[in-house]
Design a protein around this motif. Structure first.
Motif, PDB file in Angstrom:
ATOM      1  N   ALA A  52       0.837  -1.201   0.000  1.00 10.19           N
ATOM      2  CA  ALA A  52       0.000   0.000   0.000  1.00 10.19           C
ATOM      3  C   ALA A  52       0.875   1.256   0.000  1.00 10.19           C
ATOM      4  CB  ALA A  52      -0.924  -0.008   1.208  1.00 10.19           C
ATOM      5  N   LEU A  53       1.926   1.236   0.807  1.00  8.41           N
ATOM      6  CA  LEU A  53       2.824   2.381   0.852  1.00  8.41           C
ATOM      7  C   LEU A  53       3.578   2.527  -0.465  1.00  8.41           C
ATOM      8  CD1 LEU A  53       3.876   4.708   2.519  1.00  8.41           C
ATOM      9  CD2 LEU A  53       5.613   3.196   3.484  1.00  8.41           C
ATOM     10  N   ALA A  54       3.931   1.420  -1.095  1.00 10.83           N
ATOM     11  CA  ALA A  54       4.589   1.481  -2.402  1.00 10.83           C
ATOM     12  C   ALA A  54       3.687   2.155  -3.431  1.00 10.83           C
ATOM     13  CB  ALA A  54       4.963   0.073  -2.865  1.00 10.83           C
ATOM     14  N   ALA A  55       2.377   1.880  -3.362  1.00  9.75           N
ATOM     15  CA  ALA A  55       1.434   2.537  -4.264  1.00  9.75           C
ATOM     16  C   ALA A  55       1.404   4.039  -4.015  1.00  9.75           C
ATOM     17  CB  ALA A  55       0.043   1.938  -4.082  1.00  9.75           C
ATOM     18  N   GLU A  56       1.409   4.421  -2.757  1.00  7.41           N
ATOM     19  CA  GLU A  56       1.418   5.835  -2.398  1.00  7.41           C
ATOM     20  C   GLU A  56       2.716   6.494  -2.868  1.00  7.41           C
ATOM     21  OE1 GLU A  56       2.015   7.554   1.738  1.00  7.41           O
ATOM     22  OE2 GLU A  56      -0.175   7.384   1.652  1.00  7.41           O
ATOM     23  N   GLN A  57       3.837   5.799  -2.696  1.00  8.59           N
ATOM     24  CA  GLN A  57       5.128   6.322  -3.141  1.00  8.59           C
ATOM     25  C   GLN A  57       5.163   6.483  -4.658  1.00  8.59           C
ATOM     26  OE1 GLN A  57       7.245   3.145  -1.065  1.00  8.59           O
ATOM     27  NE2 GLN A  57       8.454   4.673   0.020  1.00  8.59           N
ATOM     28  N   LEU A  58       4.520   5.575  -5.360  1.00  5.11           N
ATOM     29  CA  LEU A  58       4.436   5.687  -6.816  1.00  5.11           C
ATOM     30  C   LEU A  58       3.753   6.992  -7.213  1.00  5.11           C
ATOM     31  CD1 LEU A  58       4.474   4.679  -9.769  1.00  5.11           C
ATOM     32  CD2 LEU A  58       2.412   3.359  -9.236  1.00  5.11           C
ATOM     33  N   GLY A  59       2.643   7.314  -6.552  1.00  2.12           N
ATOM     34  CA  GLY A  59       1.949   8.564  -6.852  1.00  2.12           C
ATOM     35  C   GLY A  59       2.809   9.777  -6.578  1.00  2.12           C
ATOM     36  N   GLY A  60       3.545   9.750  -5.470  1.00  2.00           N
ATOM     37  CA  GLY A  60       4.426  10.866  -5.150  1.00  2.00           C
ATOM     38  C   GLY A  60       5.566  11.004  -6.133  1.00  2.00           C
ATOM     39  N   ALA A  61       6.148   9.878  -6.552  1.00  2.00           N
ATOM     40  CA  ALA A  61       7.244   9.914  -7.524  1.00  2.00           C
ATOM     41  C   ALA A  61       6.767  10.456  -8.863  1.00  2.00           C
ATOM     42  CB  ALA A  61       7.825   8.512  -7.693  1.00  2.00           C
ATOM     43  N   GLN A  62       5.576  10.042  -9.281  1.00  2.00           N
ATOM     44  CA  GLN A  62       5.030  10.538 -10.544  1.00  2.00           C
ATOM     45  C   GLN A  62       4.782  12.039 -10.464  1.00  2.00           C
ATOM     46  OE1 GLN A  62       4.070   8.564 -13.629  1.00  2.00           O
ATOM     47  NE2 GLN A  62       4.481  10.716 -14.120  1.00  2.00           N
ATOM     48  N   ALA A  63       4.275  12.503  -9.328  1.00  2.00           N
ATOM     49  CA  ALA A  63       4.032  13.935  -9.163  1.00  2.00           C
ATOM     50  C   ALA A  63       5.335  14.726  -9.211  1.00  2.00           C
ATOM     51  CB  ALA A  63       3.305  14.199  -7.848  1.00  2.00           C
ATOM     52  N   ALA A  64       6.385  14.216  -8.559  1.00  2.00           N
ATOM     53  CA  ALA A  64       7.680  14.900  -8.575  1.00  2.00           C
ATOM     54  C   ALA A  64       8.256  14.952  -9.986  1.00  2.00           C
ATOM     55  CB  ALA A  64       8.650  14.192  -7.624  1.00  2.00           C
ATOM     56  N   LEU A  65       8.124  13.854 -10.728  1.00  2.00           N
ATOM     57  CA  LEU A  65       8.597  13.829 -12.103  1.00  2.00           C
ATOM     58  C   LEU A  65       7.815  14.809 -12.966  1.00  2.00           C
ATOM     59  CD1 LEU A  65      10.196  12.709 -14.488  1.00  2.00           C
ATOM     60  CD2 LEU A  65       8.594  10.786 -14.590  1.00  2.00           C
ATOM     61  N   ASP A  66       6.491  14.812 -12.828  1.00  2.00           N
ATOM     62  CA  ASP A  66       5.660  15.737 -13.602  1.00  2.00           C
ATOM     63  C   ASP A  66       6.015  17.186 -13.294  1.00  2.00           C
ATOM     64  OD1 ASP A  66       4.359  13.550 -14.652  1.00  2.00           O
ATOM     65  OD2 ASP A  66       2.596  13.732 -13.352  1.00  2.00           O
ATOM     66  N   MET A  67       6.304  17.451 -12.021  1.00  2.00           N
ATOM     67  CA  MET A  67       6.666  18.806 -11.608  1.00  2.00           C
ATOM     68  C   MET A  67       7.977  19.240 -12.266  1.00  2.00           C
ATOM     69  SD  MET A  67       7.072  20.162  -7.673  1.00  2.00           S
ATOM     70  CE  MET A  67       5.577  19.303  -7.180  1.00  2.00           C
ATOM     71  N   ALA A  68       8.948  18.327 -12.297  1.00  2.00           N
ATOM     72  CA  ALA A  68      10.245  18.640 -12.902  1.00  2.00           C
ATOM     73  C   ALA A  68      10.121  18.863 -14.404  1.00  2.00           C
ATOM     74  CB  ALA A  68      11.234  17.511 -12.616  1.00  2.00           C
ATOM     75  N   VAL A  69       9.354  18.016 -15.073  1.00  2.00           N
ATOM     76  CA  VAL A  69       9.176  18.137 -16.521  1.00  2.00           C
ATOM     77  C   VAL A  69       8.455  19.442 -16.863  1.00  2.00           C
ATOM     78  CG1 VAL A  69       7.997  17.156 -18.530  1.00  2.00           C
ATOM     79  CG2 VAL A  69       9.229  15.656 -16.955  1.00  2.00           C
ATOM     80  N   ALA A  70       7.413  19.773 -16.102  1.00  2.00           N
ATOM     81  CA  ALA A  70       6.667  21.001 -16.359  1.00  2.00           C
ATOM     82  C   ALA A  70       7.564  22.228 -16.205  1.00  2.00           C
ATOM     83  CB  ALA A  70       5.470  21.098 -15.409  1.00  2.00           C
ATOM     84  N   TYR A  71       8.423  22.211 -15.186  1.00  2.00           N
ATOM     85  CA  TYR A  71       9.323  23.344 -14.981  1.00  2.00           C
ATOM     86  C   TYR A  71      10.349  23.435 -16.101  1.00  2.00           C
ATOM     87  CZ  TYR A  71      12.387  26.668 -12.621  1.00  2.00           C
ATOM     88  OH  TYR A  71      13.141  27.775 -12.307  1.00  2.00           O
ATOM     89  N   GLY A  72      10.808  22.282 -16.565  1.00  2.00           N
ATOM     90  CA  GLY A  72      11.776  22.275 -17.652  1.00  2.00           C
ATOM     91  C   GLY A  72      11.233  22.866 -18.947  1.00  2.00           C
ATOM     92  N   LYS A  73       9.932  22.896 -19.092  1.00  2.00           N
ATOM     93  CA  LYS A  73       9.317  23.445 -20.308  1.00  2.00           C
ATOM     94  C   LYS A  73       9.139  24.961 -20.258  1.00  2.00           C
ATOM     95  CE  LYS A  73       6.669  19.249 -21.389  1.00  2.00           C
ATOM     96  NZ  LYS A  73       5.301  18.665 -21.510  1.00  2.00           N
ATOM     97  N   ILE A  74       9.112  25.524 -19.055  1.00  2.00           N
ATOM     98  CA  ILE A  74       8.842  26.961 -18.945  1.00  2.00           C
ATOM     99  C   ILE A  74      10.063  27.781 -18.512  1.00  2.00           C
ATOM    100  CG2 ILE A  74       6.399  26.568 -18.430  1.00  2.00           C
ATOM    101  CD1 ILE A  74       7.023  27.168 -15.479  1.00  2.00           C
ATOM    102  N   ARG A  75      11.032  27.130 -17.876  1.00  2.00           N
ATOM    103  CA  ARG A  75      12.234  27.847 -17.414  1.00  2.00           C
ATOM    104  C   ARG A  75      13.215  27.924 -18.574  1.00  2.00           C
ATOM    105  NH1 ARG A  75      15.994  30.678 -16.161  1.00  2.00           N
ATOM    106  NH2 ARG A  75      17.134  30.626 -14.176  1.00  2.00           N
TER     107      ARG A  75
END
Length: 364
Positions: free
Chosen positions: A229-252
């Protein structure tokens, strides 16, 4: 098993994502971090009554919706994506699972309906001061139906109305149900690195408790489910962190072009994507194994928890680095994911602990 979601599962994911985007944005998370309870009770009630999320993996005969652990992992992934602050993990995962694994029909019928409806916030108290997650330590003893001692690092222990505690007796480890308002029970919230997840220390001074039954087998099975269950939660957090980094890379922009166009940053994001998708495969397989009550659950649980812990921490750390100076500030959300990643890495055992367990379980 299927590695693709059914239409019903996709709709569940979409519904939970919409709800959390509205009710658990980063502004709300930051507000709840500063409160004593650490979560918004009104949102918890909406989540429980309108969406029925605590009831998902609880059988219908106990007031649940009768779905499986697969659906629960979808919810946990979405909660990890938004750093949802609430007692879902403690109540709907830990407490509900240990009751289901206990084999005590009377206890199931008495406590699971309240957990399923969200009216009863429950938790599982099994750790002592050593910081170990096996649940085999001492710290709490039982005699003549009363508990004396303590339990530490209890998820949402100061918010729970029902505490399911493991305690030592001369005959072994047993599971007890305790009313959180019982005389002699004191709950103290602990300072935590991750302010979005609350832990507490529970002190028992001759507290009246209801015996449920032997705890060792039920606790071991519950901790495997909790790891997945915690691994599933960690997956969501990792995906969010990756999405955040990619989004910033497109605008900075730097040197007149988006920094995401630089090959070095592309490689780092590509490596993160590979790790996130590998974690997704492990979580999907693990959720299916739990849903089917497969013999390989203990093996898959340790494998998924170890890999998901490293993936989330790597993604959260890289997200800060790819943001540069702004990523280190309190005002940016990157540090919230970093703290959740580090705390989750240690919760229920770090990667080294689970790799050691995995080696033992497969006979190496």
């Amino acid at each position: 098993m299927q590695f693709t979601e059914s239409p019903e599962q996709s709709e569940l994911r979409s519904s939970v994502r919409r709800f959390l985007a509205e009710k658990s944005p980063s502004t709300a998370v930051r507000e709840q971090m500063e409160t004593v309870a650490g979560y918004d009770d009104a949102v918890w009630k909406q989540l429980s009554v309108q969406l029925g999320l605590p009831s998902l993996a609880i059988p219908e005969e106990y007031g649940g919706a009768g779905f499986s652990f697969v659906e629960q992992c979808i919810v946990l992934e979405e909660m990890g994506r938004t750093l949802y602050c609430g007692p879902f993990f403690a109540s709907a995962v830990l407490a509900a699972t240990v009751l289901l694994k206990s084999g005590d029909e009377q206890a199931k019928s008495r406590y699971l309906p309240g957990i399923a409806s969200g009216e009863t916030i429950a938790t599982l108290a099994f750790t002592d001061d050593s910081g170990g997650w096996s649940g085999n330590g001492s710290g709490l003893s039982a005699a003549d139906g009363k508990l004396t001692g303590h339990r530490n690092f209890v998820l949402d222990g100061h918010n729970a109305a029902l505490v399911l505690a493991t305690a030592r007796t001369p005959e072994g480890l047993f599971l007890y149900a305790v009313d959180a308002h019982a005389a002699g029970l004191t709950a103290t919230a602990l300072p935590t690195l991750d302010q979005t997840r609350r832990l507490a220390r529970l002190e028992f001074d001759g507290v009246e408790a209801e015996l449920i039954g032997p705890a060792e087998a039920a606790l071991a099975a519950t901790l495997d489910v909790a790891a997945l269950a915690l691994a599933a939660e960690q997956l969501g957090g990792a995906q969010a962190a990756l999405d955040m980094a990619v989004a910033y890379g497109k605008i900075r922009e730097q040197f007149g072009k988006p920094i995401g166009s630089f090959q070095a940053l592309k490689h780092r994001c590509a490596d993160l994507l590979l790790e996130v998708e590998s974690t997704r495969s492990a979580v999907i397989y693990g959720s299916w194994a739990v849903a089917e009550d497969a013999d390989e659950v203990p093996v898959v649980a340790s494998l998924a928890k170890a890999y998901a812990s490293e993936t989330f921490f790597h993604a959260a750390a890289e997200n800060i680095q790819l943001h540069g100076g702004i990523g280190f500030t309190w005002e940016h959300d990157a540090h919230l994911y970093f703290k959740r990643a580090k705390a989750s890495e240690l919760l229920f055992g770090d990667p080294a602990y689970h790799r050691e367990r995995l080696a033992g379980r497969i006979g190496i």
